[in-house]
Design a protein around this motif. Sequence first.
Motif, PDB file in Angstrom:
ATOM      1  N   ASP A  87      41.065  38.016  50.478  1.00  0.00           N
ATOM      2  CA  ASP A  87      41.153  38.116  49.023  1.00  0.00           C
ATOM      3  C   ASP A  87      40.328  39.297  48.506  1.00  0.00           C
ATOM      4  O   ASP A  87      39.552  39.901  49.243  1.00  0.00           O
ATOM      5  CB  ASP A  87      40.691  36.806  48.366  1.00  0.00           C
ATOM      6  N   PRO A  89      37.860  39.319  46.063  1.00  0.00           N
ATOM      7  CA  PRO A  89      36.404  39.152  45.970  1.00  0.00           C
ATOM      8  C   PRO A  89      35.688  39.437  47.297  1.00  0.00           C
ATOM      9  O   PRO A  89      34.613  40.043  47.309  1.00  0.00           O
ATOM     10  CB  PRO A  89      36.250  37.690  45.529  1.00  0.00           C
ATOM     11  N   LYS A  92      35.656  43.172  47.671  1.00  0.00           N
ATOM     12  CA  LYS A  92      34.644  43.746  46.778  1.00  0.00           C
ATOM     13  C   LYS A  92      33.266  43.700  47.437  1.00  0.00           C
ATOM     14  O   LYS A  92      32.525  44.691  47.406  1.00  0.00           O
ATOM     15  CB  LYS A  92      34.626  42.975  45.456  1.00  0.00           C
ATOM     16  N   ASN A 114      46.545  30.579  37.218  1.00  0.00           N
ATOM     17  CA  ASN A 114      46.087  31.818  36.564  1.00  0.00           C
ATOM     18  C   ASN A 114      46.417  33.071  37.369  1.00  0.00           C
ATOM     19  O   ASN A 114      45.726  34.081  37.265  1.00  0.00           O
ATOM     20  CB  ASN A 114      44.585  31.767  36.267  1.00  0.00           C
ATOM     21  N   ARG A 115      47.466  33.015  38.192  1.00  0.00           N
ATOM     22  CA  ARG A 115      47.895  34.173  38.973  1.00  0.00           C
ATOM     23  C   ARG A 115      49.321  34.512  38.561  1.00  0.00           C
ATOM     24  O   ARG A 115      50.140  33.626  38.362  1.00  0.00           O
ATOM     25  CB  ARG A 115      47.810  33.885  40.467  1.00  0.00           C
ATOM     26  N   SER A 125      45.263  37.799  39.620  1.00  0.00           N
ATOM     27  CA  SER A 125      44.547  37.130  38.534  1.00  0.00           C
ATOM     28  C   SER A 125      43.817  38.206  37.730  1.00  0.00           C
ATOM     29  O   SER A 125      43.752  39.369  38.142  1.00  0.00           O
ATOM     30  CB  SER A 125      43.524  36.138  39.106  1.00  0.00           C
ATOM     31  N   GLU A 126      43.229  37.799  36.622  1.00  0.00           N
ATOM     32  CA  GLU A 126      42.433  38.751  35.834  1.00  0.00           C
ATOM     33  C   GLU A 126      41.284  39.305  36.662  1.00  0.00           C
ATOM     34  O   GLU A 126      40.978  40.490  36.603  1.00  0.00           O
ATOM     35  CB  GLU A 126      41.877  38.070  34.574  1.00  0.00           C
ATOM     36  N   GLU A 127      40.637  38.432  37.444  1.00  0.00           N
ATOM     37  CA  GLU A 127      39.526  38.876  38.297  1.00  0.00           C
ATOM     38  C   GLU A 127      40.009  39.906  39.319  1.00  0.00           C
ATOM     39  O   GLU A 127      39.338  40.907  39.564  1.00  0.00           O
ATOM     40  CB  GLU A 127      38.902  37.685  39.027  1.00  0.00           C
ATOM     41  N   ASP A 128      41.180  39.665  39.909  1.00  0.00           N
ATOM     42  CA  ASP A 128      41.741  40.616  40.871  1.00  0.00           C
ATOM     43  C   ASP A 128      41.944  41.985  40.233  1.00  0.00           C
ATOM     44  O   ASP A 128      41.612  43.010  40.823  1.00  0.00           O
ATOM     45  CB  ASP A 128      43.084  40.125  41.414  1.00  0.00           C
ATOM     46  N   ALA A 130      40.452  43.261  37.646  1.00  0.00           N
ATOM     47  CA  ALA A 130      39.149  43.888  37.384  1.00  0.00           C
ATOM     48  C   ALA A 130      38.577  44.504  38.665  1.00  0.00           C
ATOM     49  O   ALA A 130      38.043  45.615  38.644  1.00  0.00           O
ATOM     50  CB  ALA A 130      38.178  42.863  36.808  1.00  0.00           C
ATOM     51  N   ILE A 131      38.712  43.808  39.792  1.00  0.00           N
ATOM     52  CA  ILE A 131      38.225  44.337  41.067  1.00  0.00           C
ATOM     53  C   ILE A 131      39.010  45.581  41.456  1.00  0.00           C
ATOM     54  O   ILE A 131      38.427  46.600  41.856  1.00  0.00           O
ATOM     55  CB  ILE A 131      38.305  43.262  42.175  1.00  0.00           C
ATOM     56  N   GLU A 133      40.653  47.664  39.529  1.00  0.00           N
ATOM     57  CA  GLU A 133      40.308  48.781  38.629  1.00  0.00           C
ATOM     58  C   GLU A 133      38.948  49.364  38.985  1.00  0.00           C
ATOM     59  O   GLU A 133      38.761  50.585  38.941  1.00  0.00           O
ATOM     60  CB  GLU A 133      40.362  48.315  37.173  1.00  0.00           C
TER      61      GLU A 133
END
Length: 165
Positions: A87, A89, A92, A114-115, A125-128, A130-131, A133
Amino acid sequence: MSKIVLTRVDSRLIHGQVVTKWLQQSGANEILVVSDELEQDEFLQSIYLMAAPPGVEVIIKGIESVKGYWKEEAESKKTKVLFLVPDLPTLKAMVEEEIVTEGIQVGGLGGGPNRKNVVKNINLSEEDVAILEALLDRSIHVYFQAIPEENPVPIQKLIEKYKTL
């Protein structure tokens, strides 16, 4: 010193495409899997170890244990490594530790709450986003490619699609 010849994000980790196509394409002779979950599950580890072809060593580490491994043991080896994480995270964390410093292939991210599905095997997801970017801001080349026969797709296109869904 060991060299990472392919960094791949794939929630399935070691599977048919990795074993039959990406190992050959990359020339790797070692698979390094970084997964906290897998590091704790000896039964699943045994399945992944059996999935690798003869002559290819599989090393399974968690996020914390891979740091020491990469700085100590990988330094003394001369292997070509297919570096797998399940994944973004986990990826990252590997970038922040400067273990992964260049080209990242995204090959499969599963669905869930949320995906959003942006293409084939990629659900973000939003977190993905952000990572991804943040990786692009660091000028790291990130692309989607499921199989070697397909052309790589810049991850920016998938981020743009995510934002329109």
